[in-house]
Design a protein around this motif. Structure first.
Motif, PDB file in Angstrom:
ATOM      1  N   ALA A  27     -12.675  -2.730   6.615  1.00  0.00           N
ATOM      2  CA  ALA A  27     -13.445  -1.751   7.601  1.00  0.00           C
ATOM      3  C   ALA A  27     -14.437  -0.888   6.866  1.00  0.00           C
ATOM      4  N   PRO A  28     -13.482  -0.214   5.354  1.00  0.00           N
ATOM      5  CA  PRO A  28     -15.405   0.422   4.862  1.00  0.00           C
ATOM      6  C   PRO A  28     -16.252  -0.536   4.251  1.00  0.00           C
ATOM      7  N   PHE A  29     -16.228  -2.022   4.707  1.00  0.00           N
ATOM      8  CA  PHE A  29     -17.527  -2.640   4.618  1.00  0.00           C
ATOM      9  C   PHE A  29     -18.059  -2.723   5.595  1.00  0.00           C
ATOM     10  N   LEU A  30     -17.469  -2.988   6.545  1.00  0.00           N
ATOM     11  CA  LEU A  30     -18.124  -2.945   7.873  1.00  0.00           C
ATOM     12  C   LEU A  30     -18.506  -1.342   8.481  1.00  0.00           C
ATOM     13  N   HIS A  31     -18.089  -0.968   7.973  1.00  0.00           N
ATOM     14  CA  HIS A  31     -18.714   0.372   8.260  1.00  0.00           C
ATOM     15  C   HIS A  31     -20.198   0.802   7.475  1.00  0.00           C
ATOM     16  N   ILE A  32     -20.204   0.444   5.741  1.00  0.00           N
ATOM     17  CA  ILE A  32     -21.135   0.171   5.326  1.00  0.00           C
ATOM     18  C   ILE A  32     -22.229  -0.399   5.701  1.00  0.00           C
ATOM     19  N   VAL A  33     -22.266  -1.541   6.213  1.00  0.00           N
ATOM     20  CA  VAL A  33     -23.096  -2.618   7.302  1.00  0.00           C
ATOM     21  C   VAL A  33     -23.654  -2.399   8.357  1.00  0.00           C
ATOM     22  N   SER A  34     -22.913  -1.589   8.541  1.00  0.00           N
ATOM     23  CA  SER A  34     -23.345  -1.100   9.831  1.00  0.00           C
ATOM     24  C   SER A  34     -24.220   0.425   9.534  1.00  0.00           C
ATOM     25  N   ILE A  35     -24.156   1.412   8.643  1.00  0.00           N
ATOM     26  CA  ILE A  35     -24.939   2.074   8.900  1.00  0.00           C
ATOM     27  C   ILE A  35     -26.468   1.017   7.531  1.00  0.00           C
ATOM     28  N   SER A  36     -26.587   0.855   7.344  1.00  0.00           N
ATOM     29  CA  SER A  36     -27.468  -0.476   7.373  1.00  0.00           C
ATOM     30  C   SER A  36     -28.436  -0.303   7.936  1.00  0.00           C
ATOM     31  N   LEU A  37     -27.343  -1.021   9.398  1.00  0.00           N
ATOM     32  CA  LEU A  37     -28.461  -1.703  10.381  1.00  0.00           C
ATOM     33  C   LEU A  37     -28.652  -0.489  11.376  1.00  0.00           C
ATOM     34  N   SER A  38     -28.325   0.425  11.136  1.00  0.00           N
ATOM     35  CA  SER A  38     -28.703   1.544  12.344  1.00  0.00           C
ATOM     36  C   SER A  38     -30.068   2.676  12.625  1.00  0.00           C
ATOM     37  N   SER A  39     -30.246   3.195  13.452  1.00  0.00           N
ATOM     38  CA  SER A  39     -31.115   3.826  12.974  1.00  0.00           C
ATOM     39  C   SER A  39     -30.769   5.145  12.805  1.00  0.00           C
ATOM     40  N   ASN A  40     -32.150   5.957  12.394  1.00  0.00           N
ATOM     41  CA  ASN A  40     -31.093   7.338  12.177  1.00  0.00           C
ATOM     42  C   ASN A  40     -30.553   8.793  13.185  1.00  0.00           C
ATOM     43  N   LYS A  41     -30.514   7.857  14.276  1.00  0.00           N
ATOM     44  CA  LYS A  41     -29.989   9.705  15.760  1.00  0.00           C
ATOM     45  C   LYS A  41     -28.524   9.424  15.204  1.00  0.00           C
ATOM     46  N   PRO A  42     -28.259   7.671  15.901  1.00  0.00           N
ATOM     47  CA  PRO A  42     -26.372   7.566  15.184  1.00  0.00           C
ATOM     48  C   PRO A  42     -26.173   8.333  14.426  1.00  0.00           C
ATOM     49  N   ILE A  43     -26.808   7.111  13.345  1.00  0.00           N
ATOM     50  CA  ILE A  43     -26.328   7.904  11.369  1.00  0.00           C
ATOM     51  C   ILE A  43     -25.900   9.015  11.915  1.00  0.00           C
ATOM     52  N   LEU A  44     -27.540  10.356  12.335  1.00  0.00           N
ATOM     53  CA  LEU A  44     -27.286  11.683  11.913  1.00  0.00           C
ATOM     54  C   LEU A  44     -26.018  12.300  12.805  1.00  0.00           C
ATOM     55  N   SER A  45     -26.091  11.541  13.883  1.00  0.00           N
ATOM     56  CA  SER A  45     -25.461  11.778  15.131  1.00  0.00           C
ATOM     57  C   SER A  45     -23.339  11.936  14.852  1.00  0.00           C
ATOM     58  N   GLY A  46     -22.926  10.704  13.731  1.00  0.00           N
ATOM     59  CA  GLY A  46     -21.820  10.459  12.906  1.00  0.00           C
ATOM     60  C   GLY A  46     -21.118   9.399  13.772  1.00  0.00           C
ATOM     61  N   PHE A  47     -21.767   8.761  14.891  1.00  0.00           N
ATOM     62  CA  PHE A  47     -21.490   7.082  15.891  1.00  0.00           C
ATOM     63  C   PHE A  47     -21.523   6.315  15.543  1.00  0.00           C
ATOM     64  N   VAL A  48     -22.038   5.888  14.141  1.00  0.00           N
ATOM     65  CA  VAL A  48     -22.198   4.410  13.370  1.00  0.00           C
ATOM     66  C   VAL A  48     -20.345   4.316  12.753  1.00  0.00           C
ATOM     67  N   THR A  49     -19.200   3.800  13.355  1.00  0.00           N
ATOM     68  CA  THR A  49     -17.889   2.975  13.169  1.00  0.00           C
ATOM     69  C   THR A  49     -18.285   1.597  11.565  1.00  0.00           C
ATOM     70  N   ILE A  50     -17.921   0.979  12.645  1.00  0.00           N
ATOM     71  CA  ILE A  50     -17.612  -0.801  12.110  1.00  0.00           C
ATOM     72  C   ILE A  50     -18.648  -1.050  13.421  1.00  0.00           C
ATOM     73  N   PHE A  51     -19.337  -1.233  13.867  1.00  0.00           N
ATOM     74  CA  PHE A  51     -20.806  -1.093  14.942  1.00  0.00           C
ATOM     75  C   PHE A  51     -21.827  -0.912  14.506  1.00  0.00           C
ATOM     76  N   PRO A  52     -23.145  -1.901  14.552  1.00  0.00           N
ATOM     77  CA  PRO A  52     -24.647  -0.807  14.696  1.00  0.00           C
ATOM     78  C   PRO A  52     -24.916  -0.973  15.746  1.00  0.00           C
ATOM     79  N   ILE A  53     -25.002   0.536  15.198  1.00  0.00           N
ATOM     80  CA  ILE A  53     -25.842   1.488  16.279  1.00  0.00           C
ATOM     81  C   ILE A  53     -27.509   0.846  16.460  1.00  0.00           C
TER      82      ILE A  53
END
Length: 290
Positions: A27-53
């Motif tokens: 889970a922690p590693f997938l969370h890091i990978v998801s943050i690295s692959l997500s755009s700015n808005k979902p990251i700022l909103s805190g919606f990113v968990t274990i799947f990129p948005i």
């Protein structure tokens, strides 16, 4: 039938527990990978968990196009390989003689090795020594002070001591020297231990950070972990500038940090499966013929 049913239930519970442990570790590693692959808005909103948005590769593009990052990555790979080879060479050369009960002073050497596991000079004397040896701002400051790990040395001594003496005696009868016996008999039978300790040494050096922070000030000699530290500190300054009303950058620092962590983790993940084939039991079955 009751015994078989009980075994099936026991195996099923074990499988469920292992799957839960696996998910907790991933889970922690997938969370890091998801943050690295997500755009700015979902990251700022805190919606990113274990799947990129909103899949976005811009962070990886920025990291891989950084010449300093690529240089640090190559330096860390070369440093880890050289460190692992030298450490295993020194550990093997120290472990094999210490398995010989006829070695004079063997107990004293073992006591001194164990002593270093619990007591050390400290960071300041070590830094003074490295500086007086003119090793500051050289890769040798990251290698020489850590050439032998006492705990790993004791593990290898124990493994070498478990190899049947009859094999060494047979080699001696055939005229083999100690060096020849070590190369032709001891090491081939000790590949699981050698591979495991090599992986431990490699991981320790790859993740090493404090010694490079102390001894390396030349940006051209930054290993990957120190480069990541510099990037994190720069991103913290960027966060502060954004909080003060500066223009928002195109890529969030969190995304860059996550992409850098993934890039730094992938090489050691690639090495582990290659060494895993040595983590087997029964390597010595049939080695002694009666």
């Amino acid at each position: 039938m009751k015994a078989k049913a009980g075994n099936r239930i026991f195996d099923g519970v074990n499988v469920v527990l292992l799957i839960i442990c696996l998910l907790l570790c991933l889970a922690p590693f997938l969370h890091i990978v998801s943050i690295s692959l997500s755009s700015n808005k979902p990251i700022l909103s805190g919606f990113v968990t274990i799947f990129p948005i909103d899949l976005n590769w811009e962070a990886y593009s920025r990291v891989l196009k950084d010449a300093a990052m690529i240089r640090s990555l190559g330096l860390s790979v070369g440093l880890t390989v050289l460190f692992t080879v030298l450490c295993m060479l020194m550990t093997i050369c120290a472990a094999y003689p210490l398995t010989k009960t006829e070695l004079k002073g063997r107990k004293l050497f073992m006591y001194l090795i164990v002593f270093t596991m619990f007591f050390s000079g400290g960071i300041i004397p070590e830094y003074i020594l490295v500086k007086q040896l003119h090793l500051v701002n050289t890769i040798w400051s990251l290698i020489l002070p850590l050439l032998i790990n006492p705990f790993y040395l004791i593990i290898l001594i124990t493994f070498f001591g478990g190899i049947p003496k009859s094999l060494e005696e047979s080699a001696e009868l055939d005229g083999s020297s100690h060096f020849g016996t070590l190369i032709r008999i001891i090491l081939p039978l000790s590949m699981p231990a050698v591979a495991t300790l090599s992986l431990f040494y490699a991981v320790n050096r790859w993740n090493g950070f404090m010694d490079s922070l102390f001894y390396i000030t030349d940006p051209n000699l930054y290993p990957l972990q120190l480069k990541l530290y510099q990037m994190i500190m720069n991103s913290m300054m960027t966060d502060q500038m954004q909080a003060e009303g500066a223009q928002i950058v195109q890529i969030l620092p969190e995304s860059l940090k996550a992409a850098s962590i993934v890039v730094a983790t992938v090489p050691i993940l690639v090495v582990y499966p290659w060494l895993q084939r040595y983590f087997v039991s029964g390597i010595m079955l049939g080695s002694v013929k009666g």
